[in-house]
Enzyme design. Structure first.
Site, short mmCIF file in Angstrom:
data_model
loop_
_atom_site.label_atom_id
_atom_site.label_comp_id
_atom_site.label_asym_id
_atom_site.label_seq_id
_atom_site.Cartn_x
_atom_site.Cartn_y
_atom_site.Cartn_z
N THR A 198 7.03 -10.05 9.17
CA THR A 198 5.85 -10.74 8.62
C THR A 198 4.55 -10.01 8.95
OG1 THR A 198 5.52 -12.09 10.61
CG2 THR A 198 6.96 -12.99 8.91
N ASP A 199 3.49 -10.38 8.23
CA ASP A 199 2.15 -9.93 8.58
C ASP A 199 1.26 -11.15 8.83
OD1 ASP A 199 1.35 -10.90 6.09
OD2 ASP A 199 1.11 -8.92 5.20
N TYR A 200 -0.05 -10.91 9.01
CA TYR A 200 -1.03 -11.96 9.31
C TYR A 200 -0.97 -13.14 8.35
CZ TYR A 200 -3.25 -9.83 5.34
OH TYR A 200 -3.46 -9.36 4.08
#
Lengths: 152, 152, 152, 152
Positions: free
Chosen positions: A25-27
């Protein structure tokens, strides 16, 4: 992890199931756009494995399959924790180029579609091979047959 | 790390220098095909930063810039240890789509060329914005001006 | 990117500046715990480079420096967009083991501290080297000297 | 992918099988030292999932489980293509700290051993929780019971 070649696994596509893990995942809480490439590569390797080829053995025998081009369309972001179906199939050979098509889905929703082209390389010479190595040719035939079968 | 907007930095392209580190490589001793995406993203973020926009601030203000499609061509593999110039420039706006063009080079050799398209998203609504947010519009203008200048 | 050996760069530590990019983050909007390892590796490679050793050349000459153990403490999460100072220094040699110490900071705040141990391996034999290869020994001496200098 | 809690799956350890894929490797043809962290995280998430907790749900409910420290020992490098068994088990709770132990093996060979400590965080307050949240406590009990069972 290793898939078995059968009409039900195939139905035209090879299925490689994964879960969207925190490290993917990212932010935004969704899978980072570049993380799909790892899943796509794993699906390719496991599809070849199911057709009787170990990618590591191929490399040890002096053959490599580098990516020469890649096109991706991002439709819906996969969220952390979702179960994902990375589907791939091999388009008919275009001379000596392997064109893999992809659909990445979560419960029926198309999230990413992609095409990835590979060529066979002679590792010692660092050059594209002029003819498909027999070991690879055989596996590609097996994949083509598996893809054409319908589930019973 | 942060680049300064000037004709010499630009000359049509924004330059983001990196080195091919061990963690970027694969079994072939060259950069893994997916690793270029991290460099390309960093170059985009630093180009916006040089034009006065912090990507993190943009996200904090409720705007996201997800990738909607991506096309890559791999010409020559970058080897471990090589100094790499990740060059990017923004094509003229196509409605509200940001089209970034890329050339990744090592000492004059073109290794990867790519195009990446982004759209501005309203994070709260989860929808594509109908007009470019002013903060972003201003930065894009600054990038366009910097790109058009010639080095003296 | 390449740092120059000087008391001001050092003051006991080699400094490798990075920014926390989107691909480094996870769902929490902060750097994923595993992403620090890439930065730490880059800092090591650039520190050796500043001392006159190209890691890629070292590998080409048949020497590798694999990690044998690693200890990390996570104090404060680095947020997306933050400017980060990856600081490293080499502890006195413990027989043939290179012990790198790390402090990862954002504007004065200690975010991660770590220790990473490497050994020199003869790649052909696949075995730990019994004596430090001269090329490496020389670079380690240069690093030791640079670390001991005070800024003027 | 999701494992079912049973003495045979456990026998003291939760088993998470993976294959060393090209994207996990580095120039040495073996798994890059940082790539093990992704596998270890996946094993943790799937172990909790098997005990009835979705990590994504936990995060959605305002609880996070960041890594606070980590110790790894690298014994033997995993080679590309190898089938890997990522084994994990939870040590007895040390106050509110979750201590996960790891053994990463290929056909009986111990490649990496590790310990990873997590704490439960209240995401809204950004602070360590003073008592274990009931949903997590229940899952930890289930894991403890599963770990203590012997295969029949």
């Amino acid at each position: 992890m290793v898939k078995i070649l059968s009409p039900s696994t195939y139905n035209g596509w090879f299925h490689f199931p994964v879960r969207a893990q925190p490290h993917n995942t990212d932010y935004g809480g969704v899978v980072w756009h570049g993380a799909y490439l790892s899943w796509m590569e794993s699906a390719r390797v496991e599809c070849l494995q199911a057709a009787g080829i170990s990618f590591a053995d191929l490399v040890a025998e002096g053959i490599d399959l580098p990516v020469v081009n890649m096109y991706l369309r991002y439709h819906v972001a996969v969220k952390m924790g979702e179960a994902v179906d990375v589907m791939t199939r091999l388009a008919p050979l275009e001379r000596l180029r392997l064109n893999w098509e992809y659909e990445i889905r979560t419960t029926g929703k198309l999230c990413v579609s992609a095409q990835v082209s590979l060529v066979a390389i002679d590792r010692a010479k660092g050059k594209v091979m002029r003819s498909m190595p027999p070991i690879l040719e055989k596996a590609l035939e097996r994949i083509a047959i598996a893809q054409s079968k319908q589930p019973t």
